[in-house]
Design a protein around this motif. Structure first.
Motif, PDB file in Angstrom:
ATOM      1  N   GLY A 127      13.812  49.855  42.224  1.00  0.00           N
ATOM      2  CA  GLY A 127      14.425  50.288  40.980  1.00  0.00           C
ATOM      3  C   GLY A 127      15.165  49.164  40.293  1.00  0.00           C
ATOM      4  N   ASP A 128      15.443  49.334  39.006  1.00  0.00           N
ATOM      5  CA  ASP A 128      16.169  48.316  38.251  1.00  0.00           C
ATOM      6  C   ASP A 128      17.586  48.148  38.808  1.00  0.00           C
ATOM      7  OD1 ASP A 128      14.022  47.889  36.685  1.00  0.00           O
ATOM      8  OD2 ASP A 128      14.977  48.450  34.787  1.00  0.00           O
ATOM      9  N   PRO A 129      18.115  46.925  38.735  1.00  0.00           N
ATOM     10  CA  PRO A 129      19.492  46.695  39.178  1.00  0.00           C
ATOM     11  C   PRO A 129      20.494  47.132  38.097  1.00  0.00           C
ATOM     12  CG  PRO A 129      18.581  44.654  38.374  1.00  0.00           C
ATOM     13  CD  PRO A 129      17.460  45.674  38.292  1.00  0.00           C
ATOM     14  N   ILE A 130      21.755  47.131  38.475  1.00  0.00           N
ATOM     15  CA  ILE A 130      22.794  47.362  37.484  1.00  0.00           C
ATOM     16  C   ILE A 130      22.833  46.193  36.519  1.00  0.00           C
ATOM     17  CG2 ILE A 130      24.199  48.706  39.101  1.00  0.00           C
ATOM     18  CD1 ILE A 130      26.010  46.204  39.360  1.00  0.00           C
ATOM     19  N   GLN A 131      23.490  46.412  35.388  1.00  0.00           N
ATOM     20  CA  GLN A 131      23.684  45.328  34.448  1.00  0.00           C
ATOM     21  C   GLN A 131      25.147  44.891  34.527  1.00  0.00           C
ATOM     22  OE1 GLN A 131      21.275  45.617  30.670  1.00  0.00           O
ATOM     23  NE2 GLN A 131      21.505  47.806  31.119  1.00  0.00           N
ATOM     24  N   TYR A 132      25.336  43.597  34.684  1.00  0.00           N
ATOM     25  CA  TYR A 132      26.672  43.051  34.895  1.00  0.00           C
ATOM     26  C   TYR A 132      27.554  43.267  33.666  1.00  0.00           C
ATOM     27  CZ  TYR A 132      30.330  39.507  34.774  1.00  0.00           C
ATOM     28  OH  TYR A 132      31.524  38.875  34.642  1.00  0.00           O
ATOM     29  N   ARG A 133      28.789  43.698  33.921  1.00  0.00           N
ATOM     30  CA  ARG A 133      29.781  43.774  32.849  1.00  0.00           C
ATOM     31  C   ARG A 133      31.012  42.941  33.181  1.00  0.00           C
ATOM     32  NH1 ARG A 133      32.590  49.347  31.370  1.00  0.00           N
ATOM     33  NH2 ARG A 133      30.424  50.051  31.435  1.00  0.00           N
ATOM     34  N   ASP A 134      31.722  43.261  34.297  1.00  0.00           N
ATOM     35  CA  ASP A 134      32.979  42.567  34.545  1.00  0.00           C
ATOM     36  C   ASP A 134      33.367  42.680  36.017  1.00  0.00           C
ATOM     37  OD1 ASP A 134      35.261  41.114  33.888  1.00  0.00           O
ATOM     38  OD2 ASP A 134      36.453  42.935  33.686  1.00  0.00           O
ATOM     39  N   VAL A 135      34.046  41.632  36.513  1.00  0.00           N
ATOM     40  CA  VAL A 135      34.682  41.674  37.821  1.00  0.00           C
ATOM     41  C   VAL A 135      35.982  40.890  37.708  1.00  0.00           C
ATOM     42  CG1 VAL A 135      33.399  39.648  38.653  1.00  0.00           C
ATOM     43  CG2 VAL A 135      34.473  41.201  40.294  1.00  0.00           C
ATOM     44  N   SER A 136      37.052  41.448  38.277  1.00  0.00           N
ATOM     45  CA  SER A 136      38.348  40.779  38.188  1.00  0.00           C
ATOM     46  C   SER A 136      39.141  41.073  39.452  1.00  0.00           C
ATOM     47  CB  SER A 136      39.125  41.263  36.957  1.00  0.00           C
ATOM     48  OG  SER A 136      39.378  42.653  37.039  1.00  0.00           O
ATOM     49  N   THR A 137      40.196  40.302  39.647  1.00  0.00           N
ATOM     50  CA  THR A 137      41.071  40.504  40.798  1.00  0.00           C
ATOM     51  C   THR A 137      42.491  40.764  40.320  1.00  0.00           C
ATOM     52  OG1 THR A 137      41.541  38.142  41.029  1.00  0.00           O
ATOM     53  CG2 THR A 137      39.663  39.022  42.265  1.00  0.00           C
ATOM     54  N   ASN A 138      43.205  41.589  41.052  1.00  0.00           N
ATOM     55  CA  ASN A 138      44.611  41.878  40.806  1.00  0.00           C
ATOM     56  C   ASN A 138      45.294  41.931  42.163  1.00  0.00           C
ATOM     57  OD1 ASN A 138      47.107  42.651  39.901  1.00  0.00           O
ATOM     58  ND2 ASN A 138      46.499  44.746  39.368  1.00  0.00           N
ATOM     59  N   MET A 139      45.952  40.821  42.514  1.00  0.00           N
ATOM     60  CA  MET A 139      46.495  40.691  43.857  1.00  0.00           C
ATOM     61  C   MET A 139      45.363  40.841  44.870  1.00  0.00           C
ATOM     62  SD  MET A 139      49.571  39.841  43.319  1.00  0.00           S
ATOM     63  CE  MET A 139      50.255  39.977  44.954  1.00  0.00           C
ATOM     64  N   LEU A 140      45.439  41.828  45.760  1.00  0.00           N
ATOM     65  CA  LEU A 140      44.414  42.022  46.786  1.00  0.00           C
ATOM     66  C   LEU A 140      43.390  43.074  46.382  1.00  0.00           C
ATOM     67  CD1 LEU A 140      46.641  41.848  49.997  1.00  0.00           C
ATOM     68  CD2 LEU A 140      45.195  40.051  49.036  1.00  0.00           C
ATOM     69  N   SER A 141      43.352  43.410  45.108  1.00  0.00           N
ATOM     70  CA  SER A 141      42.369  44.365  44.601  1.00  0.00           C
ATOM     71  C   SER A 141      41.253  43.616  43.878  1.00  0.00           C
ATOM     72  CB  SER A 141      43.017  45.363  43.645  1.00  0.00           C
ATOM     73  OG  SER A 141      44.018  46.112  44.296  1.00  0.00           O
ATOM     74  N   VAL A 142      40.007  43.985  44.170  1.00  0.00           N
ATOM     75  CA  VAL A 142      38.840  43.438  43.475  1.00  0.00           C
ATOM     76  C   VAL A 142      38.237  44.570  42.660  1.00  0.00           C
ATOM     77  CG1 VAL A 142      36.650  42.238  43.696  1.00  0.00           C
ATOM     78  CG2 VAL A 142      38.450  41.839  45.383  1.00  0.00           C
ATOM     79  N   GLU A 143      38.214  44.403  41.347  1.00  0.00           N
ATOM     80  CA  GLU A 143      37.830  45.474  40.436  1.00  0.00           C
ATOM     81  C   GLU A 143      36.495  45.140  39.778  1.00  0.00           C
ATOM     82  OE1 GLU A 143      41.162  45.524  37.844  1.00  0.00           O
ATOM     83  OE2 GLU A 143      42.569  46.273  39.369  1.00  0.00           O
ATOM     84  N   PHE A 144      35.503  46.010  39.992  1.00  0.00           N
ATOM     85  CA  PHE A 144      34.171  45.837  39.424  1.00  0.00           C
ATOM     86  C   PHE A 144      33.926  46.902  38.359  1.00  0.00           C
ATOM     87  CE2 PHE A 144      33.840  44.244  43.773  1.00  0.00           C
ATOM     88  CZ  PHE A 144      33.175  43.041  43.603  1.00  0.00           C
ATOM     89  N   VAL A 173      22.785  43.323  43.017  1.00  0.00           N
ATOM     90  CA  VAL A 173      23.396  42.279  42.205  1.00  0.00           C
ATOM     91  C   VAL A 173      24.552  41.731  43.026  1.00  0.00           C
ATOM     92  CG1 VAL A 173      24.705  41.769  40.124  1.00  0.00           C
ATOM     93  CG2 VAL A 173      22.708  43.255  39.993  1.00  0.00           C
ATOM     94  N   CYS A 174      24.581  40.416  43.205  1.00  0.00           N
ATOM     95  CA  CYS A 174      25.532  39.792  44.135  1.00  0.00           C
ATOM     96  C   CYS A 174      26.622  39.037  43.379  1.00  0.00           C
ATOM     97  CB  CYS A 174      24.818  38.808  45.058  1.00  0.00           C
ATOM     98  SG  CYS A 174      23.325  39.467  45.816  1.00  0.00           S
ATOM     99  N   SER A 175      27.770  38.936  44.013  1.00  0.00           N
ATOM    100  CA  SER A 175      28.858  38.158  43.423  1.00  0.00           C
ATOM    101  C   SER A 175      29.696  37.542  44.521  1.00  0.00           C
ATOM    102  CB  SER A 175      29.739  39.025  42.522  1.00  0.00           C
ATOM    103  OG  SER A 175      30.360  40.043  43.286  1.00  0.00           O
ATOM    104  N   GLU A 176      30.186  36.357  44.253  1.00  0.00           N
ATOM    105  CA  GLU A 176      31.125  35.692  45.146  1.00  0.00           C
ATOM    106  C   GLU A 176      32.493  35.726  44.454  1.00  0.00           C
ATOM    107  OE1 GLU A 176      30.351  31.856  47.559  1.00  0.00           O
ATOM    108  OE2 GLU A 176      31.509  31.210  45.801  1.00  0.00           O
ATOM    109  N   VAL A 177      33.473  36.311  45.112  1.00  0.00           N
ATOM    110  CA  VAL A 177      34.786  36.534  44.500  1.00  0.00           C
ATOM    111  C   VAL A 177      35.848  35.833  45.335  1.00  0.00           C
ATOM    112  CG1 VAL A 177      36.474  38.249  43.764  1.00  0.00           C
ATOM    113  CG2 VAL A 177      34.021  38.772  43.624  1.00  0.00           C
ATOM    114  N   GLU A 178      36.685  35.030  44.660  1.00  0.00           N
ATOM    115  CA  GLU A 178      37.814  34.405  45.335  1.00  0.00           C
ATOM    116  C   GLU A 178      39.081  35.192  45.027  1.00  0.00           C
ATOM    117  OE1 GLU A 178      40.112  30.098  45.813  1.00  0.00           O
ATOM    118  OE2 GLU A 178      38.456  30.317  44.384  1.00  0.00           O
ATOM    119  N   VAL A 179      39.760  35.633  46.075  1.00  0.00           N
ATOM    120  CA  VAL A 179      41.002  36.392  45.939  1.00  0.00           C
ATOM    121  C   VAL A 179      42.172  35.470  46.273  1.00  0.00           C
ATOM    122  CG1 VAL A 179      42.355  38.340  46.775  1.00  0.00           C
ATOM    123  CG2 VAL A 179      39.873  38.564  46.492  1.00  0.00           C
TER     124      VAL A 179
END
Length: 335
Positions: free
Chosen positions: A17-34, A90-96
């Motif tokens: 199936g089709d993947p998601i379409q990227y919109r946003d990823v952000s961090t807030n302290m120890l929270s990773v928000e997609f 869909v993959c992402s590398e996130v630095e917290v």
């Protein structure tokens, strides 16, 4: 952040199936928000979120927040789930990265005046300011470890955010403010004052503290307090001590304790045959004066003068003046 497409194992890409379409990823302290957009084609019934190779969550929404335990670099993969197959990841590398936060928040509430103090972070490198939030609303900024604000009755979550050039560190504390004294009354008998009040019975009261002219005087476990006072003008406040909340006090102001034992020195002058001007020294701690003529009350006044123009016959008249405090009448002057 780096994003990639990868297959979920087996079969051709066309069969997935089709993947998601990227919109946003952000961090807030120890929270990773997609957050993301729906796949270009197909109706996904849910989405799976992986951290490294571990499934950390499933959602039907177009957003997800993951909580990590420490700073670091994390690899995430998100894929849609369809009725008949699974979509591409869909993959992402996130630095917290977190910043040093404050510690030891202390809340003090004196009626409607709130004061927050705290210990500053050990490392203040690249520090900019503190932001203060009450119930998620920004209410002020400061560069000092103290913040003051007027507040009302309610439940509060206070957040102190230490802002640095590249990150933020925060600490929160919860507290409640209440107004448990429903009413307060007072009565005065000569120089004895009696306060009594009613209390919200849902509040677990430890004790009541009595303040006179903003100075602590005594405490009681009763909803009544009596004290002998010197003549003077006073403000009385009852404060509730309880572990349930920071309690507002109740204030009664400008209470006059009279000196009913001191008599005035009376003088009289006759301006004409039927007009008598009376005057006397004004006493500080009385609420008024009672004027007598021939032992009968002819007036009650608040000033230290009185003109008697009600005489209609020649004769001898005897005047006296008594001090008055509310409904209590005290010493009477000489004639």
């Amino acid at each position: 952040l780096s994003w990639c497409h990868k297959g979920s194992g087996g079969g051709s890409v066309a069969a997935r199936g089709d993947p998601i379409q990227y919109r946003d990823v952000s961090t807030n302290m120890l929270s990773v928000e997609f957050s993301w957009d729906e796949p270009a084609e197909g109706d996904a019934i849910s989405y799976e979120i992986y951290r490294e190779t571990k499934l950390v969550g499933t959602t039907e929404e177009l957003s997800y927040t993951d909580e990590v335990e420490s700073d670091g670099i994390y690899n995430y993969s998100i894929r849609p789930i369809y009725d008949d197959n699974n979509g591409l990841f869909v993959c992402s590398e996130v630095e917290v990265t977190t910043c040093p936060s404050i510690s030891n928040i202390i809340v003090e509430v004196d009626n409607s005046d709130m004061t927050l103090t705290w210990s500053e972070p050990a490392d203040m490198t690249d520090f900019v300011e503190y932001k203060v939030y009450l119930n998620d609303e920004l209410v002020g900024n400061t560069t000092e470890p103290i913040f003051e604000k007027e507040i009302t009755v309610g439940d509060y979550t206070a957040t102190i955010e230490a802002v640095y050039t590249y990150c933020q560190g925060h600490k929160t504390i919860e507290f409640s403010v209440c107004d448990p004294i429903e009413s307060i009354e007072y009565s005065i008998d000569n120089k004895t004052i009696r306060l009594n009040w009613t209390i919200d019975e849902s509040i677990n009261v430890e004790k009541y503290e009595i303040y006179i002219n903003d100075v602590y005087n005594n405490w009681t476990n009763s909803t009544e307090w009596t004290s002998e006072m010197e003549a003077g003008s006073y403000d009385f406040e009852v404060k509730v001590i309880t572990d349930d909340c920071f309690a507002f006090g109740k204030l009664v102001e400008d209470i006059i304790i009279c000196d009913l034992d001191e008599a005035v020195v009376l003088e009289a002058e006759t301006e004409s045959d039927y007009i008598v001007e009376l005057s006397w020294n004004d006493l500080e701690f009385v609420t008024g004066y009672v004027v007598y003529r021939n032992d009968e009350i002819i007036a009650e006044v608040s000033e230290n003068t009185y003109t008697d123009s009600s005489i209609s016959e020649n004769g001898d008249y005897c005047y006296t003046v008594a001090v008055k405090c509310d409904d209590n009448i005290g010493a009477i002057s000489e004639e």
